[in-house]
Every structure is written in structure tokens, then in C-alpha cells.
Design a protein around this motif. Structure first.
Motif, mmCIF file in Angstrom:
data_model
loop_
_atom_site.group_PDB
_atom_site.id
_atom_site.type_symbol
_atom_site.label_atom_id
_atom_site.label_comp_id
_atom_site.label_asym_id
_atom_site.label_seq_id
_atom_site.Cartn_x
_atom_site.Cartn_y
_atom_site.Cartn_z
ATOM 1 N N THR A 276 0.835 -1.200 0.000
ATOM 2 C CA THR A 276 0.000 0.000 0.000
ATOM 3 C C THR A 276 0.870 1.250 0.000
ATOM 4 O OG1 THR A 276 -1.763 -1.117 1.205
ATOM 5 C CG2 THR A 276 -1.774 1.292 1.268
ATOM 6 N N ALA A 277 0.640 2.131 -0.953
ATOM 7 C CA ALA A 277 1.332 3.416 -0.986
ATOM 8 C C ALA A 277 0.631 4.368 -0.030
ATOM 9 C CB ALA A 277 1.316 3.981 -2.398
ATOM 10 N N LEU A 278 1.408 5.157 0.696
ATOM 11 C CA LEU A 278 0.854 6.150 1.623
ATOM 12 C C LEU A 278 1.014 7.527 1.000
ATOM 13 C CD1 LEU A 278 2.327 4.814 4.975
ATOM 14 C CD2 LEU A 278 0.086 4.366 3.979
ATOM 15 N N SER A 279 -0.110 8.151 0.694
ATOM 16 C CA SER A 279 -0.056 9.436 0.017
ATOM 17 C C SER A 279 -0.842 10.497 0.776
ATOM 18 C CB SER A 279 -0.586 9.304 -1.413
ATOM 19 O OG SER A 279 -1.918 8.848 -1.391
ATOM 20 N N VAL A 280 -0.476 11.743 0.498
ATOM 21 C CA VAL A 280 -1.160 12.908 1.054
ATOM 22 C C VAL A 280 -1.448 13.868 -0.088
ATOM 23 C CG1 VAL A 280 -0.078 12.702 3.339
ATOM 24 C CG2 VAL A 280 0.990 14.127 1.603
ATOM 25 N N SER A 281 -2.362 14.786 0.140
ATOM 26 C CA SER A 281 -2.646 15.780 -0.897
ATOM 27 C C SER A 281 -1.465 16.732 -1.009
ATOM 28 C CB SER A 281 -3.919 16.555 -0.575
ATOM 29 O OG SER A 281 -3.684 17.424 0.509
#
Length: 161
Positions: A76-81
Motif C-alpha cells: 500500500t502506498a501512503l499518500s497525502v494531498s
């Protein structure tokens, strides 16, 4: 350059039996993740994070309560805006800004697309995938990559494989 989410880390597996996960970091280390309390549009809430002393991190998310749930997050990639990230200086960029850019040689010939950006210690490396599926890497230096913008990345012809 873009308003798409920026990936800061990826889950590489479970850590222990209580639901912690191991992370591969794509930013400036564990401190780059600490200001963010949620990832992936709020679906993962960061409870705590610490360095693994090997260049990665160990994290606990409120939604992950046991090893089985942690193992299911592998990959799972962890992304933010992008809006949640600090402003960049004129000579700075996020690796995600380069991903999927069209690549042309400095004589205007189409080469392919950027498929990855790596850093093995000396400098950033751009991995380029040609239309035939073959890939090659180019150092992200002025000699090899004289320029890029939000539309394309230019590679000096001598570096095109």
C-alpha cells in the motif's frame, strides 16, 4: 505542478504481532511523515511512527489492530494531498512530479515515459520506459537531463539507450 496526491512511503510488511507496519520511505526520512496525521484521503490515521534505524520506519495506524490486518497492507502506498506538503523552493521538486512524464531527446525525438525515480546515494536517477517496454536509467543531472517541465522531460541524446 500537479494536484494529484504525493506518495511519501509504502508499506513493506507487518512488524510484530500488534498491527505495526514497516515502511519504505520516499521522502526526507521519518521526520517528513510525522506532520501528517492521515494518509490515503483519510483512510489511514497515523497513531505513531519511529525510525527503524535502517532507512525505513515502523508505523502504527488506528485502523490496523493486528498482524493479519498489517500484512494485508503490504504494497500500500501512503499518500497525502499536495496541499498538505510544504512549499518548494525554486530548485526543488517532488519525485512524483516526474512520474509518467513524456520523455524526448534533446533533438526532439520521442523516447518514452518516466516510470520511476530512484536515489541510490549519489544523485537522483530517472528510469525511462521505451514504447517497446525496455527500460534504461539516466542520472538527473544537467548534462543528462537539461530540462523538464510539467509536460515533458528532455534527455541529452548521448544518454538515450
Amino acid at each position: 505542478m500537479s494536484d494529484k496526491p504525493v506518495t511519501l512511503a509504502a508499506v513493506t510488511g507487518a512488524h510484530g504481532v500488534a498491527g505495526e507496519v514497516r515502511l519504505k520511505l520516499f521522502g526526507e526520512g521519518v521526520d517528513a511523515l510525522k506532520p501528517h496525521k492521515s494518509f490515503n484521503e483519510g483512510s489511514l490515521t497515523l497513531v505513531k511512527i519511529r525510525s527503524d534505524n535502517k532507512g525505513g520506519a515502523i508505523a502504527r495506524f488506528a485502523e490496523v489492530t493486528d498482524r493479519t490486518a498489517a500484512e494485508q497492507l503490504r504494497g500500500t502506498a501512503l499518500s497525502v494531498s499536495r496541499q498538505a506538503l510544504p512549499e518548494l523552493a525554486a530548485d526543488e521538486f517532488y519525485h512524483s512530479d516526474l512520474l509518467d512524464l513524456a520523455v524526448v531527446s534533446d533533438n526532439g525525438e520521442p523516447v518514452g515515459r518516466v516510470c520511476a525515480v530512484e536515489n541510490f546515494g549519489a544523485t537522483d536517477i530517472v528510469e525511462i520506459e521505451k514504447p517497446d517496454g525496455k527500460k534504461f536509467m539516466v542520472p538527473l543531472t544537467k548534462q543528462a537531463v537539461p530540462e523538464w517541465d510539467s509536460e515533458r522531460l528532455m534527455v541529452a541524446a548521448g544518454f538515450v539507450d
